[in-house]
Design a protein around this motif. Structure first.
Motif, PDB file in Angstrom:
ATOM      1  N   UNK A 116      31.408  14.548 -37.089  1.00 59.83           N
ATOM      2  CA  UNK A 116      31.725  13.917 -38.375  1.00 59.83           C
ATOM      3  C   UNK A 116      30.830  14.486 -39.469  1.00 59.83           C
ATOM      4  N   UNK A 117      29.536  14.631 -39.177  1.00 59.85           N
ATOM      5  CA  UNK A 117      28.612  15.185 -40.169  1.00 59.85           C
ATOM      6  C   UNK A 117      28.981  16.626 -40.523  1.00 59.85           C
ATOM      7  N   UNK A 139      21.304  16.527 -42.724  1.00 56.95           N
ATOM      8  CA  UNK A 139      21.693  15.418 -41.847  1.00 56.95           C
ATOM      9  C   UNK A 139      22.234  15.941 -40.530  1.00 56.95           C
ATOM     10  N   UNK A 140      23.010  17.004 -40.596  1.00 54.89           N
ATOM     11  CA  UNK A 140      23.588  17.597 -39.391  1.00 54.89           C
ATOM     12  C   UNK A 140      22.493  18.115 -38.466  1.00 54.89           C
ATOM     13  N   UNK A 144      21.463  17.393 -34.391  1.00 59.64           N
ATOM     14  CA  UNK A 144      21.582  18.416 -33.348  1.00 59.64           C
ATOM     15  C   UNK A 144      21.349  19.801 -33.953  1.00 59.64           C
ATOM     16  N   UNK A 145      20.660  20.653 -33.191  1.00 56.99           N
ATOM     17  CA  UNK A 145      20.433  22.027 -33.653  1.00 56.99           C
ATOM     18  C   UNK A 145      21.743  22.784 -33.750  1.00 56.99           C
ATOM     19  N   UNK A 146      21.863  23.541 -34.823  1.00 51.77           N
ATOM     20  CA  UNK A 146      23.053  24.366 -35.032  1.00 51.77           C
ATOM     21  C   UNK A 146      22.630  25.641 -35.760  1.00 51.77           C
ATOM     22  N   UNK A 147      22.833  26.783 -35.123  1.00 48.93           N
ATOM     23  CA  UNK A 147      22.454  28.056 -35.750  1.00 48.93           C
ATOM     24  C   UNK A 147      23.211  28.287 -37.063  1.00 48.93           C
ATOM     25  N   UNK A 148      24.535  28.042 -37.120  1.00 47.54           N
ATOM     26  CA  UNK A 148      25.244  28.228 -38.398  1.00 47.54           C
ATOM     27  C   UNK A 148      24.711  27.317 -39.504  1.00 47.54           C
ATOM     28  N   UNK A 149      24.389  26.059 -39.156  1.00 49.34           N
ATOM     29  CA  UNK A 149      23.851  25.140 -40.162  1.00 49.34           C
ATOM     30  C   UNK A 149      22.487  25.611 -40.645  1.00 49.34           C
ATOM     31  N   UNK A 150      21.671  26.114 -39.730  1.00 50.21           N
ATOM     32  CA  UNK A 150      20.370  26.675 -40.117  1.00 50.21           C
ATOM     33  C   UNK A 150      20.554  27.838 -41.076  1.00 50.21           C
ATOM     34  N   UNK A 151      21.433  28.743 -40.733  1.00 45.95           N
ATOM     35  CA  UNK A 151      21.664  29.921 -41.582  1.00 45.95           C
ATOM     36  C   UNK A 151      22.135  29.515 -42.981  1.00 45.95           C
TER      37      UNK A 151
END
Length: 218
Positions: A116-117, A139-140, A144-151
């Motif tokens: 959802x986030x 918030x995402x 949870x860790x997410x490589x695309x969100x980090x980038x």
């Protein structure tokens, strides 16, 4: 006719009627049970509101499906499925304000739901709301860790010139497993600017080791 004969005739008639009722009554009960069973089955087979919405959408009656969902929403229905369906239909009709409101409500109801986030972050990005998009990415990543969100988040902070937060974000993502070489080299440069030469050297060495390892594999 004497009273005795009348009495005997009445008894005979009563006996015949009772015997016939005994043969008829079971049939009446059976038929009643069958009718009752058919009524229950009929009720069970009637589609629920969720199924009705799905059927309306499948048949292309999206406007009617939206009206049904909005009526449920106005009556206080805040179920996850209702909000999902509403948001999808609002987006279908281009009602972006209502789509955003519904998706934000869903995200608030399910703060630990990474999917959802992620959907909310995509919505903010598509509507070019950078501030909201940045908050949604944070918030995402808190869930949870997410490589695309980090980038994405690192890139946003870099474009804004917020180098201190960019450095902290690369560090936190790296601890979680982020290994994008360009961003790690960038972190080394930020370390160098801060005078952290030992950390700069260690980080650049780890990047070189990873690059050599990739070459050896190929």
């Amino acid at each position: 006719m004497s009273d005795a004969k009348v009495h005997r005739a009445a008894i005979a008639t009563s006996t015949i009627v009772m015997s016939r009722l005994k043969t008829i009554r079971p049939h009446i009960w059976i038929m009643s049970a069958l009718f009752a069973g058919a009524g229950v089955i009929g009720v069970l087979l009637l589609p629920g509101e969720n199924e009705r919405v799905a059927m309306l959408e499948r048949d292309g009656n999206n406007k009617e499906a939206l009206q049904l969902l909005e009526a449920r929403f106005e009556s206080g229905d805040r179920a996850q499925r209702t909000l999902y369906q509403l948001q999808r239909l609002y987006e279908h009709f281009g009602a972006l304000d209502k789509s955003r409101r519904t998706l934000e409500m869903l995200a608030k109801e399910r703060p630990n739901d990474a999917y959802v986030q992620r959907q909310l972050a995509h919505f903010y990005k598509a509507t070019q709301d950078e501030a909201a998009y940045t908050g949604a990415l944070r918030a995402q990543l808190s869930i949870r860790y997410s490589a695309p969100a980090c980038r994405e988040l690192i890139g946003l902070l870099r474009r804004k010139g917020d180098f201190e937060r960019e450095e902290r974000r690369i560090e936190s993502c790296r601890r979680a497993g982020y290994r994008r070489s360009d961003d790690l080299v960038r972190l080394a440069m930020l370390y160098a600017v801060d005078g952290k030469m030992s950390l700069t050297s260690q980080l650049l060495q780890s990047v070189d080791d990873r690059r050599k390892l990739k070459k050896d594999r190929h």
